[in-house]
Design a protein around this motif. Structure first.
Motif, PDB file in Angstrom:
ATOM      1  N   UNK A   1       0.101   4.103   3.808  1.00 32.43           N
ATOM      2  CA  UNK A   1       1.778   4.586   3.956  1.00 32.43           C
ATOM      3  C   UNK A   1       2.401   2.074   3.585  1.00 32.43           C
ATOM      4  N   UNK A   2       1.415   2.405   4.969  1.00 38.84           N
ATOM      5  CA  UNK A   2       1.887   0.413   4.440  1.00 38.84           C
ATOM      6  C   UNK A   2       1.462  -0.338   3.146  1.00 38.84           C
ATOM      7  N   UNK A   3       0.190  -0.097   2.650  1.00 38.49           N
ATOM      8  CA  UNK A   3      -0.599  -0.252   1.245  1.00 38.49           C
ATOM      9  C   UNK A   3       0.549  -0.496   0.440  1.00 38.49           C
ATOM     10  N   UNK A   4       1.080   0.515   0.271  1.00 39.85           N
ATOM     11  CA  UNK A   4       1.935   1.882  -0.887  1.00 39.85           C
ATOM     12  C   UNK A   4       3.068   0.884  -0.893  1.00 39.85           C
ATOM     13  N   UNK A   5       3.925   0.104   0.288  1.00 39.69           N
ATOM     14  CA  UNK A   5       5.457  -0.761   0.723  1.00 39.69           C
ATOM     15  C   UNK A   5       4.469  -1.684   0.002  1.00 39.69           C
ATOM     16  N   UNK A   6       3.321  -2.184   0.447  1.00 42.14           N
ATOM     17  CA  UNK A   6       3.360  -3.922  -0.114  1.00 42.14           C
ATOM     18  C   UNK A   6       3.330  -3.348  -1.997  1.00 42.14           C
ATOM     19  N   UNK A   7       2.540  -2.748  -2.197  1.00 40.71           N
ATOM     20  CA  UNK A   7       2.307  -2.370  -3.811  1.00 40.71           C
ATOM     21  C   UNK A   7       3.715  -1.935  -4.354  1.00 40.71           C
ATOM     22  N   UNK A   8       4.674  -2.124  -3.817  1.00 39.35           N
ATOM     23  CA  UNK A   8       5.794  -1.290  -3.807  1.00 39.35           C
ATOM     24  C   UNK A   8       6.478  -2.724  -4.060  1.00 39.35           C
ATOM     25  N   UNK A   9       6.810  -3.675  -3.467  1.00 38.54           N
ATOM     26  CA  UNK A   9       7.197  -4.605  -3.318  1.00 38.54           C
ATOM     27  C   UNK A   9       6.672  -5.609  -4.769  1.00 38.54           C
ATOM     28  N   UNK A  10       5.770  -5.051  -5.108  1.00 35.73           N
ATOM     29  CA  UNK A  10       5.013  -5.921  -6.228  1.00 35.73           C
ATOM     30  C   UNK A  10       3.961  -6.741  -6.250  1.00 35.73           C
ATOM     31  N   UNK A  11       3.485  -6.424  -5.350  1.00 33.71           N
ATOM     32  CA  UNK A  11       2.832  -7.774  -4.920  1.00 33.71           C
ATOM     33  C   UNK A  11       1.013  -7.283  -5.202  1.00 33.71           C
ATOM     34  N   UNK A  12       0.391  -8.303  -6.050  1.00 37.81           N
ATOM     35  CA  UNK A  12      -0.692  -8.211  -5.978  1.00 37.81           C
ATOM     36  C   UNK A  12      -2.075  -7.290  -5.820  1.00 37.81           C
ATOM     37  N   UNK A  13      -2.939  -7.015  -6.151  1.00 39.36           N
ATOM     38  CA  UNK A  13      -3.878  -6.309  -4.980  1.00 39.36           C
ATOM     39  C   UNK A  13      -4.972  -7.464  -4.151  1.00 39.36           C
ATOM     40  N   UNK A  14      -5.149  -8.419  -4.178  1.00 40.14           N
ATOM     41  CA  UNK A  14      -5.165  -9.614  -2.964  1.00 40.14           C
ATOM     42  C   UNK A  14      -4.546  -9.397  -2.456  1.00 40.14           C
ATOM     43  N   UNK A  15      -2.963  -9.909  -2.872  1.00 42.88           N
ATOM     44  CA  UNK A  15      -1.821  -9.985  -1.275  1.00 42.88           C
ATOM     45  C   UNK A  15      -1.579  -8.944  -0.629  1.00 42.88           C
ATOM     46  N   UNK A  16      -1.869  -7.469  -1.364  1.00 46.22           N
ATOM     47  CA  UNK A  16      -2.246  -6.390  -0.398  1.00 46.22           C
ATOM     48  C   UNK A  16      -3.448  -6.595   0.865  1.00 46.22           C
ATOM     49  N   UNK A  17      -4.636  -6.699   0.362  1.00 43.31           N
ATOM     50  CA  UNK A  17      -5.425  -7.733   1.057  1.00 43.31           C
ATOM     51  C   UNK A  17      -5.195  -8.156   1.776  1.00 43.31           C
ATOM     52  N   UNK A  18      -4.980  -9.799   1.490  1.00 49.06           N
ATOM     53  CA  UNK A  18      -4.560 -10.666   2.441  1.00 49.06           C
ATOM     54  C   UNK A  18      -3.658 -10.662   2.942  1.00 49.06           C
ATOM     55  N   UNK A  19      -2.607 -10.069   3.087  1.00 51.08           N
ATOM     56  CA  UNK A  19      -1.161  -9.458   4.328  1.00 51.08           C
ATOM     57  C   UNK A  19      -1.208  -9.018   4.401  1.00 51.08           C
ATOM     58  N   UNK A  20      -1.448  -7.608   4.271  1.00 50.71           N
ATOM     59  CA  UNK A  20      -1.016  -6.450   4.546  1.00 50.71           C
ATOM     60  C   UNK A  20      -2.849  -5.756   5.754  1.00 50.71           C
ATOM     61  N   UNK A  21      -4.000  -5.555   4.458  1.00 55.08           N
ATOM     62  CA  UNK A  21      -5.204  -5.327   5.637  1.00 55.08           C
ATOM     63  C   UNK A  21      -5.713  -5.844   6.338  1.00 55.08           C
ATOM     64  N   UNK A  22      -6.076  -6.752   5.975  1.00 54.15           N
ATOM     65  CA  UNK A  22      -6.993  -7.620   6.291  1.00 54.15           C
ATOM     66  C   UNK A  22      -7.012  -8.111   8.287  1.00 54.15           C
ATOM     67  N   UNK A  23      -5.006  -7.998   7.796  1.00 51.66           N
ATOM     68  CA  UNK A  23      -4.333  -8.991   9.309  1.00 51.66           C
ATOM     69  C   UNK A  23      -5.057  -7.461  10.292  1.00 51.66           C
ATOM     70  N   UNK A  24      -4.386  -6.509   9.807  1.00 48.05           N
ATOM     71  CA  UNK A  24      -4.456  -5.344  10.657  1.00 48.05           C
ATOM     72  C   UNK A  24      -6.008  -4.842  10.975  1.00 48.05           C
ATOM     73  N   UNK A  25      -6.870  -5.039   9.669  1.00 47.49           N
ATOM     74  CA  UNK A  25      -8.541  -3.691  10.369  1.00 47.49           C
ATOM     75  C   UNK A  25      -8.563  -5.461  11.402  1.00 47.49           C
TER      76      UNK A  25
END
Lengths: 254, 246
Positions: free
Chosen positions: A154-178
């Motif tokens: 859901x957090x990945x979708x939330x980032x996408x829904x704001x208009x993030x690029x795939x890289x931004x989704x990874x760098x700002x949401x996925x990586x810091x949490x994983x």
């Protein structure tokens, strides 16, 4: 009131640990004396070669640190490949993990030094670094992959829904949490890596274990030199684990 | 120009046909409430509008631009379309303030300093400026959803999509979220709301869409819909809901 009882608990915990440590120390002392009756320890002789131990320690730390960095990035790279939508990358990631998790490290080191090393002329040090990094990288791949998979979709979708690029989704949401999720097993893997580096002695790289063997053959006091080496490994890995726990606390999210 | 148009949208998941030809338009300032039993395809429809799901066929047109596979246009559309999720989906590693600010930084290219100032205004708007430094895990469900609404608002969207925004909430927390949504309605914002809150649909909605089995069965004004639904199945749905209330 609550605070005081917490403090009491902590004091109790420290006292209990001290007691445990004292107990183990006493047991070790008794064991040492008993063994000393059949095996005459000669520390002076072994410690005369302290330079060799220090050199070995230095090489072990150098090979470990470089391999930790490389294996982490290899793990990150292959974890991303395994999560890739492109099947080819996914397969390569799978193949890598499959190969290195199913080959003994000793064989990987021998293959790298006597196989690859003869073709492209690798010295012992870099052959060991490459073998160790590739081997541990496979385990780190799986650790990081499970960290990535633990990030809520859901957090990945939330980032996408704001208009993030795939890289931004990874760098700002996925990586810091994983990375927070993966940190404890990651530290464990780094500790394994340090211990596994002792296998590089098979190709006569002058790291700690190799040096202990040399001192042992020169002085005929192998027991003493391996005891020293064991102690030095424990010292390095304990430092790494403690740093890891500190980092975990620093990064913890309430 | 309509804000959003859907032309003959179809979507299947494997053998399951979820949407079977959806057509509809949303004009500026409209508050469209989508009702229907679970499994009707409401959420999928909303997700297709934001391209979180790709339609198998048909056309989505947002502000006159066709959304097809073009990644850049999709991102542009998403940045102008707020999306509020059932399960809030706040970034759990960021404080409430940064949850609202991060879109402004990453997508609109603002500095963190400026973005946080703007974010603070939107947190004030949803009544949560005192929770700015809290992490999501330190907020109640209602507070989380209000932060999520602030996150969507901060992007200054042309339209906001709400996917069952109160369904995951404790009944006692539903009111505070609906209150924020009502205040947005009063501002004349364009909203599409999937919900089971009939009171909200009746008093705030400007148009009701009733969906069942992947099709739109009825489209009418709220008074008309609740008083006298033309479609038999919509009528049964309304009756069953009213029964439950009484």
């Amino acid at each position: 009131m609550c605070r005081r009882s917490e403090g009491g608990m902590k004091g109790f915990r420290i006292a209990r640990r001290l007691l445990t440590a004292a107990g183990i120390f006493a047991l070790a002392a008794v064991g040492y004396v008993l063994i000393g009756k059949v095996y005459p320890f000669n520390w002076g002789l072994v410690l005369r070669y302290y330079r060799l131990f220090l050199m070995g320690l230095f090489v072990t730390m150098k090979i470990s640190l470089i391999s930790i960095v490389i294996s982490f990035f290899l793990g990150l790279l292959f974890a991303l490949m395994r999560k890739s939508k492109i099947e080819f990358f996914e397969d390569i990631g799978g193949l890598y993990v499959w190969f290195f998790r199913n080959t003994p490290l000793l064989v990987v080191i021998l293959l790298t030094y006597y196989g690859v090393g003869t073709i492209v002329n690798l010295d012992r040090f870099w052959a060991s670094v490459i073998a160790l990094s590739l081997f541990e990288g496979a385990y780190i791949t799986e650790i990081i992959r499970s960290g990535i998979e633990a990030v809520p979709k859901g957090e990945i979708e939330a980032a996408k829904s704001l208009g993030f690029t795939n890289f931004q989704v990874f760098a700002s949401v996925v990586f810091p949490q994983s990375i927070r999720i993966a940190l404890p097993p990651l530290i464990g893997q780094f500790v394994s890596l340090i211990k596994d580096s002792s296998l590089a002695s098979i190709i006569a790289l002058g790291e700690l274990t190799m040096m202990a063997r040399q001192v042992g053959t020169r002085t005929l006091a192998s027991f003493e030199s391996y005891l020293i080496v064991a102690f030095l490994y424990i010292a390095i890995t304990t430092i790494i684990s403690t740093l890891g726990r500190y980092l975990e606390r620093r990064l913890a999210i309430p | 120009m309509s804000v959003l148009e859907l032309h003959d949208v179809h979507k299947s998941f494997g053998d399951l046909k979820v949407l079977k030809g959806i057509n509809f338009k949303v004009e500026r300032g409209e508050i469209v409430v989508i009702l229907g039993p679970s499994g009707a395809g409401k959420s999928t429809l909303l997700r297709i509008m934001n391209f979180l799901e790709h339609p198998d066929s048909g056309q989505v047109v947002f502000l006159g631009k066709k959304l097809n596979g073009n990644y850049k246009i999709i991102r542009w559309a998403r940045s102008k379309m707020g999306f509020v999720f059932q399960h809030f989906n706040l970034f759990s590693h960021l404080k409430a303030l940064d949850n609202v600010a991060i879109g402004l930084v990453k997508v609109k290219g603002k500095s963190w300093h400026e973005a946080r100032e703007i974010a603070m205004k939107y947190l004030e708007k949803v009544g949560l400026s005192d929770k700015a430094q809290n992490y999501p895990s330190q907020l109640s469900g209602g507070q989380k959803q209000r932060v999520a609404i602030a996150r969507a608002l901060a992007m200054e969207p042309e339209m906001i999509l709400f996917d069952e925004p109160t369904s995951a909430l404790d009944p006692s927390l539903v009111g505070e979220v609906l209150e924020v949504m009502k205040s947005l309605a009063r501002e004349g914002r364009t909203m599409i709301v999937v919900t089971h809150e009939m009171g909200f649909a009746k008093s705030v909605g400007t148009r009701i869409i009733y969906m069942e089995d992947g099709r739109i069965l009825e489209e009418s004004g709220p008074t008309e819909f609740f008083k006298n639904p033309r479609n038999e199945r919509a009528k049964r749905f309304v009756d069953s809901i009213l029964e439950r209330v009484i």
